[in-house]
Write an enzyme that holds these catalytic residues in place. Sequence first.
Site, PDB file in Angstrom:
ATOM      1  N   MET A 126       0.991  -1.295   0.458  1.00 24.90           N
ATOM      2  CA  MET A 126       0.166  -0.076  -0.075  1.00 24.90           C
ATOM      3  C   MET A 126       1.115   1.390   0.258  1.00 24.90           C
ATOM      4  O   MET A 126       0.351   2.790  -0.277  1.00 24.90           O
ATOM      5  CB  MET A 126      -1.127  -0.150   1.705  1.00 24.90           C
ATOM      6  CG  MET A 126      -1.961  -1.038   1.141  1.00 24.90           C
ATOM      7  SD  MET A 126      -3.346  -0.938  -0.069  1.00 24.90           S
ATOM      8  CE  MET A 126      -3.840   0.444   0.568  1.00 24.90           C
ATOM      9  N   ARG A 127       2.410   1.112  -0.008  1.00 22.87           N
ATOM     10  CA  ARG A 127       2.791   2.668   0.071  1.00 22.87           C
ATOM     11  C   ARG A 127       2.742   3.138  -1.198  1.00 22.87           C
ATOM     12  O   ARG A 127       3.047   4.236  -1.037  1.00 22.87           O
ATOM     13  CB  ARG A 127       4.550   2.339   0.706  1.00 22.87           C
ATOM     14  CG  ARG A 127       5.514   3.482   0.218  1.00 22.87           C
ATOM     15  CD  ARG A 127       6.694   2.960   0.643  1.00 22.87           C
ATOM     16  NE  ARG A 127       6.964   2.141   2.017  1.00 22.87           N
ATOM     17  CZ  ARG A 127       7.697   1.505   2.858  1.00 22.87           C
ATOM     18  NH1 ARG A 127       7.241   0.360   1.699  1.00 22.87           N
ATOM     19  NH2 ARG A 127       7.215   1.285   3.967  1.00 22.87           N
ATOM     20  N   ALA A 128       2.877   2.504  -2.652  1.00 27.94           N
ATOM     21  CA  ALA A 128       2.602   2.899  -3.574  1.00 27.94           C
ATOM     22  C   ALA A 128       1.518   4.140  -3.274  1.00 27.94           C
ATOM     23  O   ALA A 128       1.281   5.529  -4.381  1.00 27.94           O
ATOM     24  CB  ALA A 128       2.140   2.184  -4.554  1.00 27.94           C
TER      25      ALA A 128
END
Length: 704
Positions: A275-277
């Site tokens: 989910m960092r993107a």
Amino acid sequence: MSSVHFPFSAVVGQDDLRLALLLNAVSPAVGGVLVRGEKGTAKSTAVRALSALLPQVDVVPGCRFSCAPAAPDPSCPDGPHQHGLGALRPARMVELPVGASEDRLVGALDIERALAEGVKAFEPGLLADAHRGILYVDEVNLLHDHLVDVLLDAAAMGASYVEREGVSVRHAARFLLVGTMNPEEGELRPQLLDRFGLTVEVAASREPAQRVEVVRRRLAYEDDPAGFATRWAGDEHEVRARVVAARALLPKVSLGDTALLQIAATCAGFEVDGMRADIVMARTATALAAWAGRTEVRKEDVRQAALLALPHRRRRNPFDAPGLDEDLLDRILDEFPDEEPDPDPEPEPGPEGPDGNGPDDSGPGDGGPDGGPGGTPPQESGPGAPASEAEAPQTPQGSEQQPSGQENGGGGPEQAAVRAAEPFRTKMLSVPGLGEGASGRRSRARTAHGRTTGAQRPRGHLTKLHLAATIQAAAPHQKARGRSGRGLVVRKDDLRQATREGREGNLVLFVVDASGSMAARQRMSAVKGAVLSLLLDAYQRRDKVGLITFRGAGAQLALPPTSSVDAAAARLEQLPTGGRTPLAAGLLTAHETLRIERLRDPSRRPLLVVVTDGRATSAGALGGDPRELSRRSARMLAAEGVASVVVDCESGPVRLGLAGVLAADLGGPAVSLDGLRADSLAGLVKNVRTAVTSQSSHTNRRAA
């Protein structure tokens, strides 16, 4: 060297690079920038120029950790601080050298005073110096893995922790992280790539007019740095003012549901892990809106954010080319149109400032002041010409003029290169013994990190205290030292350094047989697939790699030892086959290559991987019996202690077993192509010493 940096506004072109840097200046929460590109494309120049555009910071006078007077860090080692007036100073740009130690990065704790006096005597490191400024890491891909881990952890948490045997110090460390790298020298691990918020690819322009402008500006700067900076002072002031205005506007920017859906759909559509993107894209799109002077995020902001935040997160292995399919991106975004049609906006100023690129602007294009314009992919020099040397077919000179049989040493015509089979997970190959090389994941070594195996007197600055050994050394002297209380009287001579064992990276040198006996298309495809698998394994284990091929009349060092395994894969893909088999020439070329590398990097131990069926049909320019020459060459490598393994490529119902004989001469095992697979049940290869005894006895029985 002049103390006046090249002005940021004077960099020719490089729009994506400058935009990514400015977005991080507007919103440091974006997470930093990784700049990838060939040498001489103004990567370092643009980064160093950015510090002049950042607003000044208000700090507590005398605080070594740059605490803000309005909200001082409660854990500051120089604290506690009283709220009061501060002092303004320029934002710092701190450079982290490639060879820096962990203590230089995070700071050093005086263990002797901590044990004897209970005092946390702490000397700040570069992370403390970079707080509220820029931390610049040139050639970040050459930095030791554990330093990159520490660096990125501090950037993610906004704090640095230093711990030594239960004594810990914490201080704030919030900075704009910028790394530059040349992909030809090796890649970062995917996990580390993901920790950088944005990435930018830069390359030299092939437009003569743009290159002329780069040279003109660079020469003008070198002739009179102060005068050149004065000419660009107005543009610098405008960009600086725009950064300040965008920072003030940032909290007011609205990220609506439509924009969030566009971000989520884009990340899902490109199959980005984690989910960092999504979070980085949201922060980047918000910063883009603030930079444009708007309070709402639009589709064009999401699109630009995807182009900066996603390419490096889509790489599954080092052989995947970075990039993003823009047609697919547009199709995904079109499924979620903005709720209201965009009014015709007034032209927005570019990232270089409201007035364009300044008085010497040469128009649209890319460039860099320290050697070449960048930002435009390299163009072909003519019809059908290769884009770069790495992509050019490695055709022997004069092959079109000479008969193919003569060129190949009389062993038949050259055959075109074939594609490699799908790579697979290989068994573990390692070098025997205990090394002291660069940190990696292959062979056992004495390292700064790993399991504790003993203690010794420190040879320099103490980094890892062995507490039990220190107490044991100090205990017998307590009465003589006049100990009267409960505390232990510890002196410098009592301190003991913990010795640790971990893993090192090696030099894996591939010697690949490309002769006519290997030329069957299906067979060579399997061979290339095996070497590609070993290259992928070398990448994961942080090795250097080199590639030697032999065919026809001799051997060629196709790729000198490098950390760039994708360059080795490119050379392998272009490898043609055909001709006779000069096995001795390949082994002697390996011997010379290892001799030179031993002088350059004596602590990095080599692992020689010979991929062949064992045949030797040509002595080349050496003369003599080819088979005897190859055996003597192999024994010479074994006598020098070179760890070797032979990948036996022989196939068919009738096999001569020559690869096994070669392995015995090299003092290492032979493993078949099928046995190289990690899921194979036959021929486990955990160490190159495995099977040496059995190979030798087998050879002796054959000779008898």
